[in-house]
Design a protein around this motif. Structure first.
Motif, PDB file in Angstrom:
ATOM      1  N   GLN A   4       8.327 -42.117   8.428  1.00  0.00           N
ATOM      2  CA  GLN A   4       8.510 -40.781   8.989  1.00  0.00           C
ATOM      3  C   GLN A   4       8.692 -40.871  10.497  1.00  0.00           C
ATOM      4  O   GLN A   4       8.283 -41.843  11.132  1.00  0.00           O
ATOM      5  N   SER A  66       0.117 -38.685   9.265  1.00  0.00           N
ATOM      6  CA  SER A  66       0.587 -37.466   8.594  1.00  0.00           C
ATOM      7  C   SER A  66      -0.003 -37.420   7.189  1.00  0.00           C
ATOM      8  O   SER A  66      -0.183 -38.458   6.546  1.00  0.00           O
ATOM      9  N   LYS A  68      -0.308 -34.919   3.373  1.00  0.00           N
ATOM     10  CA  LYS A  68       0.202 -33.819   2.565  1.00  0.00           C
ATOM     11  C   LYS A  68      -0.785 -33.571   1.436  1.00  0.00           C
ATOM     12  O   LYS A  68      -1.640 -34.409   1.131  1.00  0.00           O
ATOM     13  N   LYS A  77      -2.888 -39.259   2.744  1.00  0.00           N
ATOM     14  CA  LYS A  77      -2.167 -39.802   3.891  1.00  0.00           C
ATOM     15  C   LYS A  77      -0.818 -40.331   3.417  1.00  0.00           C
ATOM     16  O   LYS A  77      -0.736 -41.055   2.428  1.00  0.00           O
TER      17      LYS A  77
END
Length: 202
Positions: A4, A66, A68, A77
């Motif tokens: 990402q 990051s 979700k 993670k």
């Protein structure tokens, strides 16, 4: 883990991207979206609709995680993000650094200078000399250009400390007369063992 990055765009471009993602692309003028980089991998072009914007790939001063969620309860993670793509207006100049100065949030503004430990001020020649001396020692050699006066002073200090330690040793105390008499009395009578006592009892 996913790969990402963070895409930071000017406010006008952000509105157009949001419309493109939320609405039907067939009814939107800005239905083309493209990002390409040059050979150096640090600069390139961002295209939305018919407009081109210059971009720069910069390293963040620290790694950002990051996450979700699938159930609005547990976080998973997904990646460690270490780079940011900065989309600039066509007239803006390109940054001359590889690392971005700030983090992503206001507390991380000017993070490298305000929050990280400063690098020590070392003389490069001194570091190279010490490294060379260590390599010589590891290969069985000696140190070049050693300070002989300092070594001699250390040896003299060690000798002086040894002499002082010998002077401070306390003399052994003479035995008392009562202890000597008791020892002589015990020497005359033989000691009895447990087996002899058991023989007398029979």
């Amino acid at each position: 883990m996913e790969e990402q990055f963070i895409l930071r765009v000017p406010p006008s471009v952000a509105e157009r991207i949001e419309r493109l993602l939320n609405e039907d692309p067939s009814s939107e003028e800005d239905k083309s979206l493209d990002l390409s980089f040059s050979e150096n991998g640090r600069s390139g072009n961002f295209v939305i609709g018919n407009e081109h914007f210059p971009v720069s790939l910069l390293d963040l001063p620290c790694v950002v995680e990051s996450y979700k969620t699938y159930d609005d309860s547990a976080l998973v993670k997904t990646a460690d993000i270490g780079q940011i793509i900065m989309v600039r207006e066509p007239g803006d100049s390109a940054p001359d650094v590889v690392e971005y100065r700030h983090g992503l949030t206001p507390p991380m503004r000017d993070a490298r200078k305000r929050r990280f430990r400063r690098e020590p001020d070392l003389n490069p020649e001194l570091v190279q000399r010490v490294e060379k001396d260590l390599l010589n020692i590891m290969s069985g050699g000696t140190i070049e250009n050693a300070d002989i006066l300092t070594l001699n002073e250390q040896e003299e200090d060690a000798d002086g400390n040894a002499r002082n330690a010998n002077k401070k040793v306390a003399p052994t105390a003479a035995p008392k007369q009562a202890d000597v008499a008791e020892a002589e009395a015990n020497a005359g009578a033989p000691e009895r063992s447990d087996s002899e006592e058991s023989d007398d009892s029979l």
